[in-house]
Write a protein that holds these residues in place. Sequence first.
Motif, PDB file in Angstrom:
ATOM      1  N   TYR A  41      51.451  12.528   7.144  1.00 23.01           N
ATOM      2  CA  TYR A  41      51.162  13.913   7.499  1.00 23.01           C
ATOM      3  C   TYR A  41      52.353  14.470   8.257  1.00 23.01           C
ATOM      4  O   TYR A  41      52.774  13.919   9.282  1.00 23.01           O
ATOM      5  CB  TYR A  41      49.899  13.999   8.353  1.00 23.01           C
ATOM      6  N   LEU A  42      52.918  15.552   7.747  1.00 23.40           N
ATOM      7  CA  LEU A  42      54.078  16.195   8.343  1.00 23.40           C
ATOM      8  C   LEU A  42      53.755  17.638   8.700  1.00 23.40           C
ATOM      9  O   LEU A  42      53.063  18.326   7.944  1.00 23.40           O
ATOM     10  CB  LEU A  42      55.260  16.202   7.367  1.00 23.40           C
ATOM     11  N   ARG A  43      54.272  18.082   9.841  1.00 29.53           N
ATOM     12  CA  ARG A  43      54.146  19.491  10.221  1.00 29.53           C
ATOM     13  C   ARG A  43      55.443  19.976  10.818  1.00 29.53           C
ATOM     14  O   ARG A  43      56.108  19.248  11.562  1.00 29.53           O
ATOM     15  CB  ARG A  43      53.021  19.675  11.239  1.00 29.53           C
ATOM     16  N   ASN A  44      55.809  21.210  10.485  1.00 27.36           N
ATOM     17  CA  ASN A  44      57.057  21.809  10.946  1.00 27.36           C
ATOM     18  C   ASN A  44      56.753  22.916  11.957  1.00 27.36           C
ATOM     19  O   ASN A  44      55.639  23.447  11.999  1.00 27.36           O
ATOM     20  CB  ASN A  44      57.816  22.393   9.748  1.00 27.36           C
ATOM     21  N   GLY A  45      57.752  23.251  12.754  1.00 22.76           N
ATOM     22  CA  GLY A  45      57.598  24.344  13.698  1.00 22.76           C
ATOM     23  C   GLY A  45      58.857  24.525  14.516  1.00 22.76           C
ATOM     24  O   GLY A  45      59.705  23.630  14.608  1.00 22.76           O
ATOM     25  N   PRO A  46      59.023  25.701  15.148  1.00 22.56           N
ATOM     26  CA  PRO A  46      60.217  25.963  15.954  1.00 22.56           C
ATOM     27  C   PRO A  46      60.182  25.200  17.265  1.00 22.56           C
ATOM     28  O   PRO A  46      59.145  25.102  17.919  1.00 22.56           O
ATOM     29  CB  PRO A  46      60.142  27.480  16.195  1.00 22.56           C
ATOM     30  N   ASN A  47      61.321  24.661  17.663  1.00 21.50           N
ATOM     31  CA  ASN A  47      61.425  23.929  18.916  1.00 21.50           C
ATOM     32  C   ASN A  47      62.824  24.116  19.490  1.00 21.50           C
ATOM     33  O   ASN A  47      63.730  23.315  19.223  1.00 21.50           O
ATOM     34  CB  ASN A  47      61.135  22.443  18.708  1.00 21.50           C
ATOM     35  N   THR A 108      59.758  26.250   9.240  1.00 29.89           N
ATOM     36  CA  THR A 108      58.488  26.903   8.926  1.00 29.89           C
ATOM     37  C   THR A 108      57.498  26.020   8.174  1.00 29.89           C
ATOM     38  O   THR A 108      56.299  26.054   8.442  1.00 29.89           O
ATOM     39  CB  THR A 108      58.748  28.196   8.126  1.00 29.89           C
ATOM     40  N   HIS A 109      57.952  25.247   7.218  1.00 25.48           N
ATOM     41  CA  HIS A 109      57.044  24.463   6.381  1.00 25.48           C
ATOM     42  C   HIS A 109      57.769  23.199   5.967  1.00 25.48           C
ATOM     43  O   HIS A 109      58.989  23.069   6.112  1.00 25.48           O
ATOM     44  CB  HIS A 109      56.642  25.291   5.161  1.00 25.48           C
ATOM     45  N   VAL A 110      57.033  22.251   5.453  1.00 23.36           N
ATOM     46  CA  VAL A 110      57.620  21.047   4.889  1.00 23.36           C
ATOM     47  C   VAL A 110      56.742  20.603   3.726  1.00 23.36           C
ATOM     48  O   VAL A 110      55.523  20.549   3.837  1.00 23.36           O
ATOM     49  CB  VAL A 110      57.775  19.936   5.952  1.00 23.36           C
ATOM     50  N   ILE A 111      57.379  20.356   2.571  1.00 23.89           N
ATOM     51  CA  ILE A 111      56.664  19.973   1.359  1.00 23.89           C
ATOM     52  C   ILE A 111      57.387  18.790   0.723  1.00 23.89           C
ATOM     53  O   ILE A 111      58.488  18.421   1.134  1.00 23.89           O
ATOM     54  CB  ILE A 111      56.590  21.129   0.337  1.00 23.89           C
ATOM     55  N   ARG A 112      56.758  18.226  -0.299  1.00 22.38           N
ATOM     56  CA  ARG A 112      57.450  17.268  -1.159  1.00 22.38           C
ATOM     57  C   ARG A 112      57.265  17.718  -2.596  1.00 22.38           C
ATOM     58  O   ARG A 112      56.149  18.037  -3.024  1.00 22.38           O
ATOM     59  CB  ARG A 112      56.883  15.859  -0.978  1.00 22.38           C
ATOM     60  N   LEU A 118      61.262  18.492   1.590  1.00 21.23           N
ATOM     61  CA  LEU A 118      62.068  19.651   1.928  1.00 21.23           C
ATOM     62  C   LEU A 118      61.479  20.374   3.137  1.00 21.23           C
ATOM     63  O   LEU A 118      60.296  20.708   3.164  1.00 21.23           O
ATOM     64  CB  LEU A 118      62.129  20.630   0.744  1.00 21.23           C
ATOM     65  N   ALA A 119      62.335  20.621   4.149  1.00 23.85           N
ATOM     66  CA  ALA A 119      61.976  21.468   5.275  1.00 23.85           C
ATOM     67  C   ALA A 119      62.407  22.889   4.933  1.00 23.85           C
ATOM     68  O   ALA A 119      63.561  23.127   4.557  1.00 23.85           O
ATOM     69  CB  ALA A 119      62.666  20.994   6.550  1.00 23.85           C
ATOM     70  N   LEU A 120      61.478  23.846   5.078  1.00 21.47           N
ATOM     71  CA  LEU A 120      61.673  25.182   4.538  1.00 21.47           C
ATOM     72  C   LEU A 120      61.701  26.251   5.626  1.00 21.47           C
ATOM     73  O   LEU A 120      61.014  26.149   6.641  1.00 21.47           O
ATOM     74  CB  LEU A 120      60.540  25.518   3.559  1.00 21.47           C
ATOM     75  N   CYS A 121      62.482  27.297   5.353  1.00 23.35           N
ATOM     76  CA  CYS A 121      62.505  28.517   6.160  1.00 23.35           C
ATOM     77  C   CYS A 121      63.034  29.612   5.255  1.00 23.35           C
ATOM     78  O   CYS A 121      64.063  29.437   4.594  1.00 23.35           O
ATOM     79  CB  CYS A 121      63.393  28.343   7.382  1.00 23.35           C
ATOM     80  N   GLU A 122      62.381  30.755   5.205  1.00 17.75           N
ATOM     81  CA  GLU A 122      62.694  31.771   4.205  1.00 17.75           C
ATOM     82  C   GLU A 122      64.074  32.407   4.360  1.00 17.75           C
ATOM     83  O   GLU A 122      64.518  33.127   3.472  1.00 17.75           O
ATOM     84  CB  GLU A 122      61.642  32.875   4.228  1.00 17.75           C
ATOM     85  N   GLU A 134      64.487  11.869   8.939  1.00 15.13           N
ATOM     86  CA  GLU A 134      65.926  12.028   9.150  1.00 15.13           C
ATOM     87  C   GLU A 134      66.471  13.062   8.161  1.00 15.13           C
ATOM     88  O   GLU A 134      66.036  13.139   7.013  1.00 15.13           O
ATOM     89  CB  GLU A 134      66.645  10.697   8.966  1.00 15.13           C
ATOM     90  N   THR A 135      67.440  13.853   8.612  1.00 12.78           N
ATOM     91  CA  THR A 135      67.988  14.930   7.800  1.00 12.78           C
ATOM     92  C   THR A 135      69.074  14.411   6.866  1.00 12.78           C
ATOM     93  O   THR A 135      70.007  13.735   7.298  1.00 12.78           O
ATOM     94  CB  THR A 135      68.568  16.047   8.684  1.00 12.78           C
ATOM     95  N   VAL A 136      68.961  14.757   5.569  1.00 15.20           N
ATOM     96  CA  VAL A 136      69.999  14.427   4.594  1.00 15.20           C
ATOM     97  C   VAL A 136      70.995  15.571   4.486  1.00 15.20           C
ATOM     98  O   VAL A 136      72.209  15.367   4.542  1.00 15.20           O
ATOM     99  CB  VAL A 136      69.370  14.109   3.221  1.00 15.20           C
ATOM    100  N   GLY A 137      70.489  16.813   4.333  1.00 14.84           N
ATOM    101  CA  GLY A 137      71.379  17.970   4.241  1.00 14.84           C
ATOM    102  C   GLY A 137      70.736  19.099   3.470  1.00 14.84           C
ATOM    103  O   GLY A 137      69.604  18.985   2.984  1.00 14.84           O
ATOM    104  N   PRO A 138      71.444  20.230   3.328  1.00 16.66           N
ATOM    105  CA  PRO A 138      70.897  21.360   2.578  1.00 16.66           C
ATOM    106  C   PRO A 138      70.670  20.987   1.122  1.00 16.66           C
ATOM    107  O   PRO A 138      71.382  20.153   0.559  1.00 16.66           O
ATOM    108  CB  PRO A 138      71.958  22.447   2.730  1.00 16.66           C
ATOM    109  N   TYR A 139      69.682  21.649   0.499  1.00 11.53           N
ATOM    110  CA  TYR A 139      69.273  21.294  -0.862  1.00 11.53           C
ATOM    111  C   TYR A 139      69.240  22.564  -1.711  1.00 11.53           C
ATOM    112  O   TYR A 139      68.549  23.525  -1.364  1.00 11.53           O
ATOM    113  CB  TYR A 139      67.893  20.648  -0.823  1.00 11.53           C
ATOM    114  N   ASP A 140      70.004  22.586  -2.803  1.00 12.68           N
ATOM    115  CA  ASP A 140      70.086  23.781  -3.644  1.00 12.68           C
ATOM    116  C   ASP A 140      69.727  23.491  -5.104  1.00 12.68           C
ATOM    117  O   ASP A 140      70.148  24.213  -6.005  1.00 12.68           O
ATOM    118  CB  ASP A 140      71.467  24.419  -3.546  1.00 12.68           C
TER     119      ASP A 140
END
Length: 460
Positions: A41-47, A108-112, A118-122, A134-140
């Motif tokens: 279970y993963l949850r994202n948010g500003p910190n 804002t969000h995190v999905i698979r 992927l950690a998401l922000c619009e 752990e962070t891998v990097g930006p994903y395009d």
Amino acid sequence: MTDQTALPLYLQGRFAPVPDEHSAADLTVRGSLPPDLDGLYLRNGPNPLPGEDNGHWFTGPGMLHGMRLRGGRAEWYRNRWVRTRELEGHPFIRENLTIDLTATPANTHVIRHAGTVLALCEAGLPYWVTPELETVGPYDFGGRLNTAMTAHPKKDPVTGELHLFGTGFAAPPYLTYHRVTAEGLLLDSRPIGVPGPTMMHDFAITERHIVWMDLPVVFDPAHAGRGGVPYRWEAAYGARLGIMSRMPGSTHVRWYDVDPCYVFHVGNAYEDERGRIVLDAVRHDDACFRKSWGDMGGPTSTGGLPGVLEPGHAPASAVLYRWTLDPATGRVCESQLDDREAEFPTHNETLTGRPYRYLYTVSGDGIAKHDLARGTRHTHETPGSRYAGEAVFVPAADATGEDEGWLLSFISNDDGEAGELLVLDAAELSVQAVVELPYPVPAGFHGSWLPETEERRFLS
């Protein structure tokens, strides 16, 4: 010692950021974790970093909170910042006035999707993270995504496709639609015509359509560069909902004018037996938006946070609404589904885009279950200074009914005490289990359940 009363609301109490990253193993469980809760279970948010104020609740750097459940045990809890280029000090708008889509808070969000978390922000590109946070990097998507990506993509439960969009504010196109295959290939991108840089935070899909929301919160250049989020309510922009076919290549949108409002979050949408499009979402009227936006740090007046009622405040007008769009007549019917405040709607995602019955929301007094067929609401209350976050639905392995499963929600405390993971039986809203955490978990945004079975399928 910091004077909490001098801080903005989004840095106080249950919203207060935590200063450190932690790891904890073999957590204490009260009650009984269902054995088929096998996953993450993963949850994202500003910190924000210690001592920093990013000027708006939406703009603090993202922090992931994760808990691994298996065999009736809570194996570990971890919290990690998403290590984006913005966190490293790179500006979103460069000196030459171009935009760095990798300089995003990813908060804002995190999905698979297709095995990739992927950690998401619009505001920009998603960030690839590991199941260990752990962070891998930006994903395009292999260089194919050249716009920002919404924090609220929609996965079709039948085709496995991921539908998403990106918005822009500097110049048209202000809206671009993208479609990703079940295997993770972005193979379709189309500009969609909207008249200006609207803050489109969410959208919906049905079995055959995309539902757009073109609403009167727009980019405000007068506040650009001042920190925070430079968007404001603009009544003259108008409010409308749009229906677009999911057929490959389609860009035609049929628009329906609606009463002015704003929608942060969609519950679900579907096509009924008469071919009408039904959209359920949380509707904020003008006054409610201005109040909530002010306390979050936006360029407007003061008030309470969406989905949160502070003591002494009048009830917020953020409530469940239904819009029924009829292609045969060109008319739209608007109706309120419940009279109590709500936010962060979730549902059984095996029914995304299809007819469904139950929605789950968060309010000041806990987690609510809405039976849309009967028009009833049942609430699990969180007592005292404890507040529930978004409740993610996890279907039971042998489920035969829509509400057979569990709701997972991190609990935050206004008094700074340690958080909890609350596990509710979704059918009865009764407590199945509580996992005790050794550290506080700030109020945040959105999360996902990542089942182990799905991970094994993509690794095999």
